[in-house]
Design a protein around this motif. Sequence first.
Motif, short mmCIF file in Angstrom:
data_model
loop_
_atom_site.label_atom_id
_atom_site.label_comp_id
_atom_site.label_asym_id
_atom_site.label_seq_id
_atom_site.Cartn_x
_atom_site.Cartn_y
_atom_site.Cartn_z
N GLY A 175 0.85 -1.19 0.00
CA GLY A 175 0.00 0.00 0.00
C GLY A 175 0.88 1.23 0.00
O GLY A 175 2.05 1.19 -0.41
N ASP A 176 0.34 2.35 0.45
CA ASP A 176 1.11 3.58 0.60
C ASP A 176 2.32 3.29 1.48
O ASP A 176 2.18 2.82 2.61
CB ASP A 176 0.23 4.66 1.23
N ILE A 177 3.52 3.58 0.97
CA ILE A 177 4.73 3.20 1.72
C ILE A 177 4.85 3.90 3.07
O ILE A 177 5.57 3.44 3.95
CB ILE A 177 6.02 3.47 0.90
N LYS A 179 2.18 4.47 4.97
CA LYS A 179 1.08 3.98 5.81
C LYS A 179 1.10 2.47 5.99
O LYS A 179 0.60 1.94 6.98
CB LYS A 179 -0.26 4.41 5.20
N LYS A 180 1.67 1.78 5.00
CA LYS A 180 1.71 0.33 5.03
C LYS A 180 3.16 -0.15 4.93
O LYS A 180 3.98 0.48 4.27
CB LYS A 180 0.91 -0.26 3.86
N PRO A 181 3.49 -1.26 5.58
CA PRO A 181 4.88 -1.76 5.53
C PRO A 181 5.25 -2.27 4.14
O PRO A 181 4.40 -2.70 3.36
CB PRO A 181 4.88 -2.90 6.55
N THR A 182 6.54 -2.21 3.83
CA THR A 182 7.09 -2.71 2.58
C THR A 182 7.96 -3.93 2.89
O THR A 182 8.76 -3.91 3.81
CB THR A 182 7.93 -1.64 1.87
N ILE A 183 7.77 -5.00 2.11
CA ILE A 183 8.53 -6.23 2.32
C ILE A 183 9.77 -6.23 1.43
O ILE A 183 9.66 -6.06 0.22
CB ILE A 183 7.67 -7.47 2.02
N HIS A 184 10.93 -6.40 2.03
CA HIS A 184 12.20 -6.48 1.31
C HIS A 184 12.75 -7.89 1.41
O HIS A 184 12.85 -8.43 2.53
CB HIS A 184 13.22 -5.49 1.88
N ILE A 185 13.08 -8.48 0.28
CA ILE A 185 13.57 -9.85 0.27
C ILE A 185 14.91 -9.91 -0.47
O ILE A 185 15.01 -9.42 -1.60
CB ILE A 185 12.58 -10.80 -0.43
N ILE A 186 15.91 -10.48 0.15
CA ILE A 186 17.22 -10.65 -0.47
C ILE A 186 17.40 -12.13 -0.78
O ILE A 186 17.29 -12.98 0.11
CB ILE A 186 18.35 -10.15 0.46
N ILE A 187 17.64 -12.44 -2.05
CA ILE A 187 17.70 -13.82 -2.52
C ILE A 187 19.04 -14.12 -3.17
O ILE A 187 19.55 -13.31 -3.95
CB ILE A 187 16.55 -14.09 -3.53
N ASP A 188 19.60 -15.25 -2.85
CA ASP A 188 20.86 -15.70 -3.45
C ASP A 188 20.60 -16.01 -4.93
O ASP A 188 19.74 -16.84 -5.25
CB ASP A 188 21.36 -16.95 -2.72
N GLY A 189 21.35 -15.36 -5.82
CA GLY A 189 21.13 -15.51 -7.25
C GLY A 189 21.68 -16.80 -7.83
O GLY A 189 21.48 -17.07 -9.02
N ASN A 190 22.33 -17.61 -7.02
CA ASN A 190 22.84 -18.90 -7.48
C ASN A 190 22.03 -20.08 -6.95
O ASN A 190 21.76 -21.03 -7.68
CB ASN A 190 24.31 -19.07 -7.10
N THR A 191 21.61 -20.00 -5.69
CA THR A 191 20.86 -21.10 -5.09
C THR A 191 19.35 -20.86 -5.08
O THR A 191 18.58 -21.81 -4.98
CB THR A 191 21.32 -21.33 -3.64
N GLY A 192 18.95 -19.60 -5.14
CA GLY A 192 17.53 -19.27 -5.05
C GLY A 192 17.01 -19.22 -3.63
O GLY A 192 15.81 -18.99 -3.40
N LYS A 193 17.90 -19.40 -2.65
CA LYS A 193 17.47 -19.37 -1.25
C LYS A 193 17.31 -17.93 -0.76
O LYS A 193 18.07 -17.05 -1.14
CB LYS A 193 18.48 -20.11 -0.38
N THR A 194 16.34 -17.73 0.12
CA THR A 194 16.12 -16.41 0.72
C THR A 194 17.17 -16.18 1.80
O THR A 194 17.31 -16.97 2.73
CB THR A 194 14.72 -16.32 1.34
N ILE A 195 17.92 -15.09 1.65
CA ILE A 195 18.96 -14.75 2.62
C ILE A 195 18.36 -13.94 3.77
O ILE A 195 18.64 -14.20 4.95
CB ILE A 195 20.08 -13.94 1.94
N GLN A 196 17.52 -12.98 3.42
CA GLN A 196 16.89 -12.14 4.43
C GLN A 196 15.51 -11.71 3.96
O GLN A 196 15.26 -11.56 2.76
CB GLN A 196 17.71 -10.87 4.69
N GLU A 197 14.61 -11.52 4.92
CA GLU A 197 13.32 -10.88 4.65
C GLU A 197 13.12 -9.81 5.71
O GLU A 197 13.16 -10.09 6.90
CB GLU A 197 12.17 -11.90 4.71
N ILE A 198 12.96 -8.59 5.26
CA ILE A 198 12.82 -7.46 6.18
C ILE A 198 11.52 -6.74 5.87
O ILE A 198 11.25 -6.35 4.73
CB ILE A 198 13.99 -6.46 6.04
N ILE A 199 10.70 -6.55 6.90
CA ILE A 199 9.46 -5.78 6.75
C ILE A 199 9.72 -4.41 7.36
O ILE A 199 10.04 -4.28 8.54
CB ILE A 199 8.29 -6.48 7.44
N LEU A 200 9.59 -3.38 6.54
CA LEU A 200 10.02 -2.04 6.94
C LEU A 200 8.91 -1.03 6.74
O LEU A 200 8.21 -1.03 5.72
CB LEU A 200 11.24 -1.65 6.10
#
Length: 219
Positions: A175-177, A179-200
């Motif tokens: 939603g409105d950044i 007023k509503k949280p934004t989800i940030h996801i960092i993904i390994d470009g070789n394995t496809g595994k999620t390294i971090q997920e941050i809700i900000l």
Amino acid sequence: MKKAIMSCIVILFSTSCIHQNFNIKKRIYFSEDEFKNWQLNTAITSDEKRKHFIKGNKGVEIYYFPNDSLIQVRAYNAVTTYDIFCLYHLRTKHQLQVGQGICNNPYGITKYYDNKGILLKEVDEEKECLFSIAQLINKIKKEYHRNIERRNDSTTFRKIVKNGKCYYFVKIYTGDIYKKPTIHIIIDGNTGKTIQEIILQYKREGGVMSPFEEFIDKL
């Protein structure tokens, strides 16, 4: 300037749009007359060096760079996050480069031509990452029920390669950044595994550092 422009490869219509009547990838020679039946996009400023046209849900941006003898054309549509990028020689109007991308990230094969239209080289824009963009799209669909390919899903990503390693930074807006949280996801470009997920939660007064920039600084 020329090298900077040549490296900015923002690019392709989605598969559903490739088969429409207009396809800039097939325009070996550039002519602005191709857009005589299009409307000038009044929402964006146009002048002699930059022009913006729209027709239905399709759009075209044209930039003239006389100092570099180049014409840059970007074709996109209002439904998907794919676009096509082409470079033409200003004098001969011959195509020098054509490629495709999604969310402003190079995607697939980019082709380079000389002034006579002879193919010089082809560059695989995904060779640095074992986990492909197609796999990334499927991962986000499965785990977050969002479609990166569609503009109205409010989801975008960046691909970066640093120190020989590939990463995807995915951002999901809820939603409105402010007023509503934004989800940030960092993904390994070789394995496809999620390294971090941050809700900000962003604030209008600032002071919140992007977790992506913070991650890059630590690499």
